[in-house]
Design a protein around this motif. Structure first.
Motif, short mmCIF file in Angstrom:
data_model
loop_
_atom_site.label_atom_id
_atom_site.label_comp_id
_atom_site.label_asym_id
_atom_site.label_seq_id
_atom_site.Cartn_x
_atom_site.Cartn_y
_atom_site.Cartn_z
N GLY A 99 0.82 -1.20 0.00
CA GLY A 99 0.00 0.00 0.00
C GLY A 99 0.85 1.25 0.00
N ASP A 100 1.95 1.21 0.78
CA ASP A 100 2.85 2.36 0.82
C ASP A 100 3.48 2.60 -0.55
OD1 ASP A 100 2.49 3.04 3.46
OD2 ASP A 100 3.96 1.58 4.16
N LEU A 101 3.87 1.49 -1.21
CA LEU A 101 4.47 1.61 -2.53
C LEU A 101 3.52 2.26 -3.51
CD1 LEU A 101 6.75 1.11 -4.51
CD2 LEU A 101 5.88 -1.23 -4.83
N TYR A 147 24.66 11.12 -2.63
CA TYR A 147 23.78 10.27 -1.81
C TYR A 147 23.90 8.81 -2.25
CZ TYR A 147 21.38 14.74 -0.91
OH TYR A 147 21.07 16.05 -0.58
N ALA A 148 23.65 7.93 -1.29
CA ALA A 148 23.41 6.52 -1.60
C ALA A 148 21.92 6.31 -1.35
CB ALA A 148 24.24 5.62 -0.70
N VAL A 149 21.19 5.97 -2.40
CA VAL A 149 19.73 5.81 -2.28
C VAL A 149 19.39 4.32 -2.37
CG1 VAL A 149 17.49 6.38 -3.27
CG2 VAL A 149 19.32 8.09 -3.28
N LEU A 150 18.85 3.81 -1.28
CA LEU A 150 18.48 2.40 -1.21
C LEU A 150 17.00 2.24 -1.47
CD1 LEU A 150 18.91 -0.62 -0.41
CD2 LEU A 150 18.48 0.09 1.97
N LEU A 151 16.67 1.49 -2.51
CA LEU A 151 15.27 1.14 -2.79
C LEU A 151 14.97 -0.14 -2.02
CD1 LEU A 151 12.70 1.73 -4.47
CD2 LEU A 151 13.66 0.27 -6.27
N ARG A 152 14.09 -0.03 -1.04
CA ARG A 152 13.84 -1.18 -0.15
C ARG A 152 13.29 -2.38 -0.90
NH1 ARG A 152 14.37 0.26 5.19
NH2 ARG A 152 14.00 2.45 5.80
N PHE A 153 12.42 -2.16 -1.85
CA PHE A 153 11.82 -3.25 -2.60
C PHE A 153 12.80 -3.70 -3.68
CE2 PHE A 153 8.50 -0.51 -0.94
CZ PHE A 153 7.73 -1.42 -0.22
N GLY A 154 13.52 -4.76 -3.39
CA GLY A 154 14.54 -5.24 -4.31
C GLY A 154 15.94 -5.01 -3.78
N VAL A 200 14.36 7.11 -14.93
CA VAL A 200 14.70 6.75 -13.55
C VAL A 200 13.51 6.20 -12.77
CG1 VAL A 200 16.63 8.35 -13.41
CG2 VAL A 200 14.33 9.14 -12.80
N SER A 201 12.45 5.87 -13.48
CA SER A 201 11.25 5.37 -12.80
C SER A 201 11.50 4.01 -12.15
CB SER A 201 10.09 5.26 -13.79
OG SER A 201 10.41 4.36 -14.84
N ASP A 202 12.48 3.25 -12.64
CA ASP A 202 12.75 1.93 -12.08
C ASP A 202 13.35 2.00 -10.68
OD1 ASP A 202 15.02 3.10 -13.23
OD2 ASP A 202 16.04 1.17 -13.43
N VAL A 203 13.92 3.14 -10.30
CA VAL A 203 14.46 3.29 -8.95
C VAL A 203 13.59 4.25 -8.12
CG1 VAL A 203 16.83 2.70 -9.50
CG2 VAL A 203 16.08 5.06 -9.78
N LEU A 206 18.46 18.50 1.25
CA LEU A 206 18.09 17.29 1.99
C LEU A 206 19.35 16.61 2.53
CD1 LEU A 206 15.82 15.20 2.75
CD2 LEU A 206 16.50 13.98 0.66
N ALA A 207 19.35 16.32 3.83
CA ALA A 207 20.48 15.62 4.45
C ALA A 207 20.20 14.12 4.56
CB ALA A 207 20.76 16.20 5.83
N ARG A 208 18.94 13.78 4.83
CA ARG A 208 18.59 12.36 4.97
C ARG A 208 17.10 12.17 4.79
NH1 ARG A 208 17.26 8.86 9.36
NH2 ARG A 208 17.46 10.56 10.88
N LEU A 209 16.74 11.04 4.19
CA LEU A 209 15.34 10.64 4.06
C LEU A 209 15.25 9.16 4.37
CD1 LEU A 209 12.37 10.74 3.12
CD2 LEU A 209 13.19 10.53 0.76
N ASP A 210 14.41 8.81 5.33
CA ASP A 210 14.21 7.41 5.70
C ASP A 210 12.72 7.13 5.62
OD1 ASP A 210 14.11 4.88 6.78
OD2 ASP A 210 15.50 5.31 8.41
N ALA A 211 12.31 6.48 4.53
CA ALA A 211 10.90 6.25 4.25
C ALA A 211 10.62 4.77 4.05
CB ALA A 211 10.48 7.05 3.02
N PRO A 212 9.35 4.37 4.03
CA PRO A 212 9.02 2.95 3.83
C PRO A 212 9.50 2.41 2.49
CG PRO A 212 7.15 4.12 4.72
CD PRO A 212 8.14 5.17 4.34
N ASP A 213 9.60 3.27 1.46
CA ASP A 213 9.98 2.77 0.14
C ASP A 213 11.46 2.91 -0.15
OD1 ASP A 213 9.63 5.53 0.18
OD2 ASP A 213 9.26 5.64 -1.98
N LEU A 214 12.12 3.94 0.42
CA LEU A 214 13.54 4.12 0.15
C LEU A 214 14.24 4.89 1.26
CD1 LEU A 214 13.94 7.32 -0.80
CD2 LEU A 214 13.00 6.49 -2.94
N VAL A 215 15.57 4.82 1.24
CA VAL A 215 16.40 5.53 2.20
C VAL A 215 17.46 6.30 1.41
CG1 VAL A 215 18.00 5.38 4.14
CG2 VAL A 215 16.06 3.79 3.99
N ALA A 216 17.53 7.62 1.62
CA ALA A 216 18.54 8.45 0.97
C ALA A 216 19.51 8.93 2.04
CB ALA A 216 17.91 9.64 0.27
N THR A 217 20.77 8.48 1.94
CA THR A 217 21.79 8.84 2.92
C THR A 217 22.85 9.70 2.25
OG1 THR A 217 21.45 6.71 4.05
CG2 THR A 217 23.48 7.93 4.56
#
Length: 272
Positions: free
Chosen positions: A5-7, A64-71, A122-125, A185-196
């Motif tokens: 649902g979050d996705l 940034y290192a952006v982690l896509l949680r799904f995958g 960039v829609s795939d990430v 933006l310094a950091r984003l920690d969300a259900p779908d991704l994390v940007a560090t």
């Protein structure tokens, strides 16, 4: 927490924010005003949005290192903004460059560009060409509208720079946004991704405004040099062969034995 649902919600955010970005002239024309004037009803979130409103005047470069949680996919991302209405966002091998009314979408590895902003690249990430601007505003406002409790404010230091953070509870989880005073933006920690954030400078990185393919010239030069060296080696080998043929010693010829002259036959006298 229902991650599916979050996705779906975040995909909706991306589509909406893209519409805002392009309709509002984010990709072309004047720099946009990022923070909207309407209150979210949460003072801490409103303060965060006010900070983001300073981004249009900031000069910076950030990695940034952006982690896509799904995958579990991590993508390297670089953003930069400089004087003269120049902005650059590199997401993996895709680079978006905006300079006034000029827009480009480039492939860094080849240097190939098209004269438009191609968001589908960039829609795939799950990112957008204005991920740290208009899209970020849309995400925060959506979270504020869905908040299941009072947001929590805090501070932290990223890359030596103080940032204000706000954690917004949504459903069974929360999303944390940390922003510098200048709106970066310094950091984003969300259900779908994390940007560090992995790097930061208050100067624009000019290499991020090039079309890419900076290694192509080096490769071509190396190839040419190798070809020339090979050609020189071949020429030298040919010369050595020719020299060897020229200096070959001819075996002496043994003189033939003297030829014995033929015996003279005396004439026969006829009697009779």
């Amino acid at each position: 927490m229902d991650r599916r649902g979050d996705l779906s919600s975040w995909i909706g955010v991306i589509l909406v924010s893209l519409g805002v970005a392009f309709a509002g002239g984010c990709a072309v024309g004047p720099r946009p005003t990022l923070a909207e004037s309407s209150s979210t009803g949460y003072p801490d979130i409103d303060d965060l949005l006010e900070r983001l409103g300073q981004l249009s005047a900031a000069q910076y470069s950030a990695d940034y290192a952006v982690l896509l949680r799904f995958g579990d996919i991590t993508t390297e991302v670089s953003a930069s903004q400089s004087d003269g209405d120049r902005r650059s966002l590199t997401i993996g091998d895709v680079r978006y460059v905006v300079h006034g009314s000029i827009t480009k979408t480039c492939t860094v590895s080849t240097g190939a560009c098209v004269g438009e902003i191609d968001a589908a690249r960039v829609s795939d990430v799950q990112m957008t060409p204005d991920f740290f601007g208009t899209s970020l505003i849309a995400r925060i406002r959506l979270d504020a509208s869905r908040a299941s409790g009072e947001p929590t404010a805090s501070t932290e230091v990223s890359q030596g720079v103080p940032a204000v953070c706000v954690a917004i509870p949504v459903g069974g989880g929360s999303t944390t946004y940390c922003v510098f005073e200048n709106g970066v933006l310094a950091r984003l920690d969300a259900p779908d991704l994390v940007a560090t954030m992995t790097g930061y400078s208050t100067e624009a990185d000019e290499t991020l405004y090039s079309e890419g393919a900076t290694t192509s010239t080096t490769t071509a030069t190396t190839t040419t040099s190798a070809t020339s060296a090979e050609s020189s080696t071949t020429t030298a080998a040919t010369a050595a062969t020719t020299a060897a043929a020229t200096t070959t010693t001819t075996a002496p010829v043994t003189p033939s034995a003297p030829v014995t002259p033929p015996t003279t036959v005396a004439p026969v006298t006829t009697i009779g």
